[in-house]
Design a protein around this motif. Structure first.
Motif, PDB file in Angstrom:
ATOM      1  N   CYS A 172       1.525   4.228   1.886  1.00  0.00           N
ATOM      2  CA  CYS A 172       1.244   4.667   3.252  1.00  0.00           C
ATOM      3  C   CYS A 172       2.517   5.269   3.834  1.00  0.00           C
ATOM      4  CB  CYS A 172       0.770   3.495   4.105  1.00  0.00           C
ATOM      5  SG  CYS A 172       2.008   2.204   4.289  1.00  0.00           S
ATOM      6  N   TYR A 226      -1.716  -2.529   8.631  1.00  0.00           N
ATOM      7  CA  TYR A 226      -2.580  -1.370   8.439  1.00  0.00           C
ATOM      8  C   TYR A 226      -3.965  -1.752   7.924  1.00  0.00           C
ATOM      9  CZ  TYR A 226       1.468   1.455   9.450  1.00  0.00           C
ATOM     10  OH  TYR A 226       2.532   2.027  10.091  1.00  0.00           O
ATOM     11  N   HIS A 227      -4.193  -3.040   7.727  1.00  0.00           N
ATOM     12  CA  HIS A 227      -5.536  -3.517   7.395  1.00  0.00           C
ATOM     13  C   HIS A 227      -6.361  -3.773   8.661  1.00  0.00           C
ATOM     14  CE1 HIS A 227      -5.086  -4.276   3.013  1.00  0.00           C
ATOM     15  NE2 HIS A 227      -3.813  -4.373   3.324  1.00  0.00           N
ATOM     16  N   PHE A 228      -5.750  -3.622   9.810  1.00  0.00           N
ATOM     17  CA  PHE A 228      -6.405  -3.949  11.072  1.00  0.00           C
ATOM     18  C   PHE A 228      -6.387  -2.743  12.010  1.00  0.00           C
ATOM     19  CE2 PHE A 228      -4.413  -7.763   9.331  1.00  0.00           C
ATOM     20  CZ  PHE A 228      -5.478  -8.654   9.295  1.00  0.00           C
ATOM     21  N   LYS A 229      -7.342  -2.723  12.918  1.00  0.00           N
ATOM     22  CA  LYS A 229      -7.411  -1.664  13.912  1.00  0.00           C
ATOM     23  C   LYS A 229      -7.257  -2.196  15.334  1.00  0.00           C
ATOM     24  CE  LYS A 229     -10.440   1.324  11.146  1.00  0.00           C
ATOM     25  NZ  LYS A 229     -11.759   2.032  11.108  1.00  0.00           N
ATOM     26  N   ILE A 244      -5.346 -12.443   2.485  1.00  0.00           N
ATOM     27  CA  ILE A 244      -5.436 -10.992   2.652  1.00  0.00           C
ATOM     28  C   ILE A 244      -4.689 -10.331   1.494  1.00  0.00           C
ATOM     29  CG2 ILE A 244      -3.389 -10.895   4.154  1.00  0.00           C
ATOM     30  CD1 ILE A 244      -4.772  -8.564   5.630  1.00  0.00           C
ATOM     31  N   ASP A 245      -5.282  -9.280   0.952  1.00  0.00           N
ATOM     32  CA  ASP A 245      -4.683  -8.562  -0.172  1.00  0.00           C
ATOM     33  C   ASP A 245      -3.743  -7.500   0.384  1.00  0.00           C
ATOM     34  OD1 ASP A 245      -4.029  -7.512  -2.607  1.00  0.00           O
ATOM     35  OD2 ASP A 245      -5.899  -6.393  -2.855  1.00  0.00           O
ATOM     36  N   SER A 246      -2.483  -7.878   0.542  1.00  0.00           N
ATOM     37  CA  SER A 246      -1.543  -6.987   1.195  1.00  0.00           C
ATOM     38  C   SER A 246      -0.125  -7.394   0.827  1.00  0.00           C
ATOM     39  CB  SER A 246      -1.730  -7.054   2.714  1.00  0.00           C
ATOM     40  OG  SER A 246      -0.814  -6.207   3.377  1.00  0.00           O
ATOM     41  N   PRO A 276       0.972  -6.526   6.835  1.00  0.00           N
ATOM     42  CA  PRO A 276      -0.449  -6.273   6.598  1.00  0.00           C
ATOM     43  C   PRO A 276      -1.148  -5.519   7.721  1.00  0.00           C
ATOM     44  CG  PRO A 276      -0.194  -8.458   7.497  1.00  0.00           C
ATOM     45  CD  PRO A 276       1.195  -7.843   7.443  1.00  0.00           C
ATOM     46  N   SER A 287      -0.346 -13.059   2.937  1.00  0.00           N
ATOM     47  CA  SER A 287      -0.617 -11.966   2.012  1.00  0.00           C
ATOM     48  C   SER A 287      -0.460 -12.401   0.554  1.00  0.00           C
ATOM     49  CB  SER A 287       0.331 -10.795   2.280  1.00  0.00           C
ATOM     50  OG  SER A 287      -0.002 -10.140   3.485  1.00  0.00           O
ATOM     51  N   GLU A 291       0.818  -1.202   0.000  1.00  0.00           N
ATOM     52  CA  GLU A 291       0.000   0.000   0.000  1.00  0.00           C
ATOM     53  C   GLU A 291       0.860   1.263   0.000  1.00  0.00           C
ATOM     54  OE1 GLU A 291       0.177  -2.182   2.399  1.00  0.00           O
ATOM     55  OE2 GLU A 291      -1.610  -3.419   2.219  1.00  0.00           O
TER      56      GLU A 291
END
Length: 203
Positions: free
Chosen positions: A129, A194-197, A186-188, A192, A165, A127
């Protein structure tokens, strides 16, 4: 090996995070620990640990989240977990078929430079970022890279969940598929997070 408590609030459940090579907490600092205490291991220049693992038995439940080289390193410690998650790593992380091809790893080590370290970290992300601001010295990164080439995983160690990923440029996705015999989920890129909080999303 170093450790750092990312959250210690007398919670009843503990997440233990085995980080990847060259990293510190910057890469996961955005994740909310919720109702978990959170202990991070990192800097695998050696596997000596200035922490009595028996102290962790105060927790009702313990969960493992291991990423990248941490997937291998975590297997070398006798900790009883209620659930174990591996993220973009294998038990053979330096391996022509199941990990980083040996020639590439050795080439990276032999030609390692500050610019190379920066490029390596940027290649972890698919990504666009802001890259994490890693607070690790160059020589420390280089010696850790060499040390990791001498460790071997406990091949009897079993993970319960695999996060893999689709576009991993560090430990090639196809090699992880060959090791775990699963498809990417997961598409990363290699990192990965930053796909999670929430940390609980990784359990």
């Amino acid at each position: 090996m170093r450790y750092k408590w990312l959250n210690k609030d007398n919670n009843r459940e503990l997440i233990i995070f085995f980080n990847g090579w060259g990293m510190d907490e910057s890469i996961v600092k955005h994740l909310n620990p919720e109702c978990y205490d959170l202990l991070m291991f990192f800097d695998y220049n050696n596997l000596n640990l200035d922490l009595e693992l028996q102290e962790l038995n105060i927790y009702k439940k313990k969960f493992l989240v291991a990423w990248s080289m941490g997937v291998m390193v975590a297997t070398k410690f006798d900790i009883k977990y209620d659930k174990k998650t591996a993220i973009n790593g294998t038990l053979l992380p330096i391996n022509n078929r199941f990990g980083i091809p040996e020639r590439i790893y050795n080439l990276t080590l032999n030609k390692f430079s500050p610019l190379g370290a920066k490029k390596f970290i940027s290649s972890m992300f698919k990504e666009e970022c802001i890259l994490p601001n890693i607070n690790r010295e160059f020589e420390n990164l280089k010696t850790e890279l060499e040390a990791l080439s001498h460790y071997q995983a406990n091949q009897d160690f079993k993970y319960d969940r695999i996060i893999l990923s689709s576009d991993d440029k560090i430990i090639p996705t196809k090699n992880q598929i060959a090791f775990w015999a699963i498809k990417p989920n997961i598409d990363s890129g290699h990192a990965p997070f930053y796909h999670f909080k929430l940390w609980s999303e990784l359990l």
